[in-house]
Design an enzyme around this catalytic site. Structure first.
Site, mmCIF file in Angstrom:
data_model
loop_
_atom_site.group_PDB
_atom_site.id
_atom_site.type_symbol
_atom_site.label_atom_id
_atom_site.label_comp_id
_atom_site.label_asym_id
_atom_site.label_seq_id
_atom_site.Cartn_x
_atom_site.Cartn_y
_atom_site.Cartn_z
ATOM 1 N N GLU A 196 0.816 -1.217 0.000
ATOM 2 C CA GLU A 196 0.000 0.000 0.000
ATOM 3 C C GLU A 196 0.849 1.267 0.000
ATOM 4 O OE1 GLU A 196 -2.064 -2.981 2.840
ATOM 5 O OE2 GLU A 196 -0.042 -2.509 2.129
ATOM 6 N N TRP A 224 14.718 -40.331 -15.236
ATOM 7 C CA TRP A 224 13.707 -39.430 -14.688
ATOM 8 C C TRP A 224 12.390 -40.177 -14.634
ATOM 9 C CZ3 TRP A 224 15.291 -34.949 -12.700
ATOM 10 C CH2 TRP A 224 16.452 -34.369 -13.178
ATOM 11 N N ARG A 248 9.154 -24.724 -6.282
ATOM 12 C CA ARG A 248 10.360 -24.284 -5.573
ATOM 13 C C ARG A 248 10.464 -22.762 -5.569
ATOM 14 N NH1 ARG A 248 15.040 -28.475 -7.831
ATOM 15 N NH2 ARG A 248 14.153 -30.386 -6.913
ATOM 16 N N SER A 276 4.735 -39.983 7.060
ATOM 17 C CA SER A 276 4.726 -39.448 8.425
ATOM 18 C C SER A 276 4.021 -38.097 8.482
ATOM 19 C CB SER A 276 6.157 -39.314 8.950
ATOM 20 O OG SER A 276 6.784 -40.584 9.060
#
Length: 361
Positions: free
Chosen positions: A86, A199, A213, A300
């Site tokens: 702002e 890959w 990322r 987990s």
């Protein structure tokens, strides 16, 4: 929802980064009397999204300034959290301001943004969502209302909360907003039995992963993944300054040496208290955390209900039962998604499929 091309600005202005979004349509030259609050908010949301993961402990606020029905400026919080969005605007009496988060009401290194807006006297202010910081929550709106400004909150609130999820989750839950990224074959495998995985997915899926990322304050990986893959964990999209901090969660595995930009989390050799580790990261100002892990850590986090978004990239490869599973065992699992998790999006990325799950709390 996309902003109509007739009202898109030439660029989103971020302090120190002129012309971040170039070659957009010209601003519509005629007065527009049918602009809804949602249309006016949309460029502010785009600006906030652009700064996700770049503003440190401060929220990645976006703001759009409208004058006589025309969009005249779009700004976002600067890198590291300064300047506030702002404070970068030249607001004139009668303007309309759309801002993704309630302007701050407290003074620190800079004046309170709510007071700056109140003194500028726009006719209307549209706010995406309230600031959960108790120093501001509701007070920013009151300051502007007391100045005679028409204030409406909750405009595109769901989207505003999504683009500023890192700040909001850290303030409300005292932990980062956690995105879990998994790449797997059609039969749910992440690597061959010997650990080889390059890959699993194709170019488009990997590029999308680099975008995640770019929007992260930090990346967390498990020790086993770090030792096995030696990942660089950089953002390879050609965006300067977009490489997040890297944290390795300590485990049973011994890590002999670490690059200078990598930090160890937790205690070695034992079960980790993931909730405590995430609280520690939040205290360090980490709001947007991307987890690129093996199956054990992923399971987990899901089991502990610490995942906010799950990005599952799936290729057409088949590796069979001897290959490594992309997701470890989940205790007491039924034929249901983890608690609160829904499928939000499915899309093709080249030859691969992305399924995005979100947790609705």
């Amino acid at each position: 929802m996309m902003l109509p091309m007739c009202v898109m600005p030439r660029c989103i202005r971020i302090s120190g980064k002129p012309g971040i979004l170039k070659n957009l349509s010209r601003v519509f030259q005629k007065n527009m009397t049918n602009n809804t609050p949602e249309v006016m908010m949309w460029p502010a949301l785009q600006a906030a999204q652009r700064q996700r993961g770049q503003t440190g402990k401060n929220p990645n606020v976006g703001a759009a300034l409208w004058r006589h029905g025309r969009l005249v400026d779009v700004v976002a919080t600067g890198d590291g959290g300064r300047p506030h969005a702002e404070s970068q605007l030249n607001i004139l009496p009668g303007d309309v301001l759309a801002v993704t988060l309630e302007p701050c009401a407290h003074e620190g290194e800079t004046p309170a943004c709510a007071r700056l807006v109140a003194d500028a006297r726009p006719s209307k202010v549209y706010v995406g969502c309230l600031d959960p910081d108790p120093r501001t929550s509701g007070h920013g709106l009151e300051i502007m209302k007391e100045a005679g400004i028409s204030v409406q909150a909750g405009i595109c609130e769901h989207k505003a909360r999504h683009v500023m999820a890192g700040f909001l989750t850290r303030m409300i839950h005292q932990r980062p907003h956690v995105r879990l990224k998994l790449a797997m074959t059609r039969d749910g495998r992440s690597a061959l039995a010997d650990g080889r995985s390059q890959w699993i997915t194709g170019f488009e899926a990997r590029q999308h992963g680099h975008l995640l990322r770019a929007e992260a304050d930090a990346i967390m990986v498990g020790a086993a993944t770090f030792i096995q893959d030696q990942p660089t964990l950089t953002c390879r999209l050609g965006l300067s300054g977009r490489d997040p901090e890297i944290f390795v969660l300590s485990g049973r595995e011994e890590i002999s040496s670490l690059p200078k930009n990598v930090q160890i989390l937790g205690t070695s050799g034992g079960q980790q208290d993931l909730s405590q580790i995430l609280r520690q990261l939040a205290q360090e100002g980490i709001g947007n955390l991307l987890v690129e892990s093996g199956g054990r850590l992923a399971a987990s986090l899901l089991q502990a209900e610490l995942v906010d978004e799950l990005y599952c990239y799936q290729s057409d490869l088949l590796l069979g039962a001897n290959a490594r599973s992309a997701l470890g065992a989940l205790k007491d699992q039924e034929l249901l998604l983890p608690k609160g998790m829904i499928v939000k999006e499915r899309r093709q990325l080249g030859q691969d499929q992305l399924t995005r799950y979100v947790v609705e709390r």
